[in-house]
Every structure is written in C-alpha cells, then in structure tokens.
Scaffold this motif. Sequence first.
Motif, PDB file in Angstrom:
ATOM      1  N   ARG A   4       0.831  -1.208   0.000  1.00  0.00           N
ATOM      2  CA  ARG A   4       0.000   0.000   0.000  1.00  0.00           C
ATOM      3  C   ARG A   4       0.861   1.251   0.000  1.00  0.00           C
ATOM      4  N   ARG A   5       1.919   1.235   0.772  1.00  0.00           N
ATOM      5  CA  ARG A   5       2.818   2.394   0.808  1.00  0.00           C
ATOM      6  C   ARG A   5       3.462   2.629  -0.548  1.00  0.00           C
ATOM      7  N   ILE A   6       3.886   1.548  -1.165  1.00  0.00           N
ATOM      8  CA  ILE A   6       4.509   1.671  -2.487  1.00  0.00           C
ATOM      9  C   ILE A   6       3.496   2.195  -3.497  1.00  0.00           C
ATOM     10  N   LEU A   7       2.285   1.659  -3.474  1.00  0.00           N
ATOM     11  CA  LEU A   7       1.247   2.125  -4.397  1.00  0.00           C
ATOM     12  C   LEU A   7       0.925   3.595  -4.163  1.00  0.00           C
ATOM     13  N   CYS A   8       0.858   4.008  -2.921  1.00  0.00           N
ATOM     14  CA  CYS A   8       0.596   5.420  -2.610  1.00  0.00           C
ATOM     15  C   CYS A   8       1.725   6.301  -3.117  1.00  0.00           C
ATOM     16  N   LEU A   9       2.960   5.867  -2.916  1.00  0.00           N
ATOM     17  CA  LEU A   9       4.110   6.627  -3.393  1.00  0.00           C
ATOM     18  C   LEU A   9       4.090   6.751  -4.908  1.00  0.00           C
ATOM     19  N   VAL A  10       3.807   5.651  -5.583  1.00  0.00           N
ATOM     20  CA  VAL A  10       3.720   5.682  -7.044  1.00  0.00           C
ATOM     21  C   VAL A  10       2.604   6.625  -7.482  1.00  0.00           C
ATOM     22  N   GLY A  11       1.470   6.575  -6.809  1.00  0.00           N
ATOM     23  CA  GLY A  11       0.361   7.476  -7.141  1.00  0.00           C
ATOM     24  C   GLY A  11       0.734   8.930  -6.977  1.00  0.00           C
ATOM     25  N   VAL A  12       1.397   9.249  -5.892  1.00  0.00           N
ATOM     26  CA  VAL A  12       1.817  10.635  -5.653  1.00  0.00           C
ATOM     27  C   VAL A  12       2.817  11.085  -6.714  1.00  0.00           C
ATOM     28  N   LEU A  13       3.762  10.214  -7.044  1.00  0.00           N
ATOM     29  CA  LEU A  13       4.746  10.560  -8.074  1.00  0.00           C
ATOM     30  C   LEU A  13       4.081  10.774  -9.428  1.00  0.00           C
ATOM     31  N   LEU A  14       3.121   9.937  -9.767  1.00  0.00           N
ATOM     32  CA  LEU A  14       2.416  10.100 -11.038  1.00  0.00           C
ATOM     33  C   LEU A  14       1.628  11.407 -11.075  1.00  0.00           C
TER      34      LEU A  14
END
Length: 85
Positions: A4-14
Amino acid sequence: MYHRRILCLVGVLLLALAAKAQDLRIATFNCEFLIKSRVHIKYHLPFDMAGISEADSIQWSDPAYRDAQFNRSCENVAAKIKEIK
C-alpha cells in the motif's frame, strides 16, 4: 502493508509528474513472452511445451530459431511502444 505504501508513493509521483507535463500516458503491456526461454508462448504454444508436435519440438529446441523468434518479438513490441508514444 508495504504494498500500500509503495502504491501510494507511485500514485503521488504520477500526480506530480502529471502536474508538470501536458500529456501523461500510462500503458501496461503483458510481455511475459519477452524472455528467450518463454518466447514460444507468443506463438500460442503451451507454457511447458507439453503435448506439442515433434516438428514443433525440434524447431523450438533449435537455439537459432528461438533467438530469431525472440528478436522478431522484441522488434514488434518496440514498434508498438513507439506507436503509442
């Protein structure tokens, strides 16, 4: 938890990239066949090569043939990626 943390980080970066770029394209492409030992999957052969004809077995066990099919597959994928920019 980490997923979940990785997905959130990827979402924020995108989102950050999208704010800076005029156009943002995201594409997914299933290309499991772009591994020399699995390139036969692209040609509708079974994953484990069980039950294929003797002629197919001989053909696909030839390293030169497998390399040629792999290279052709890579060229096709590269052309498709270029096409979608």
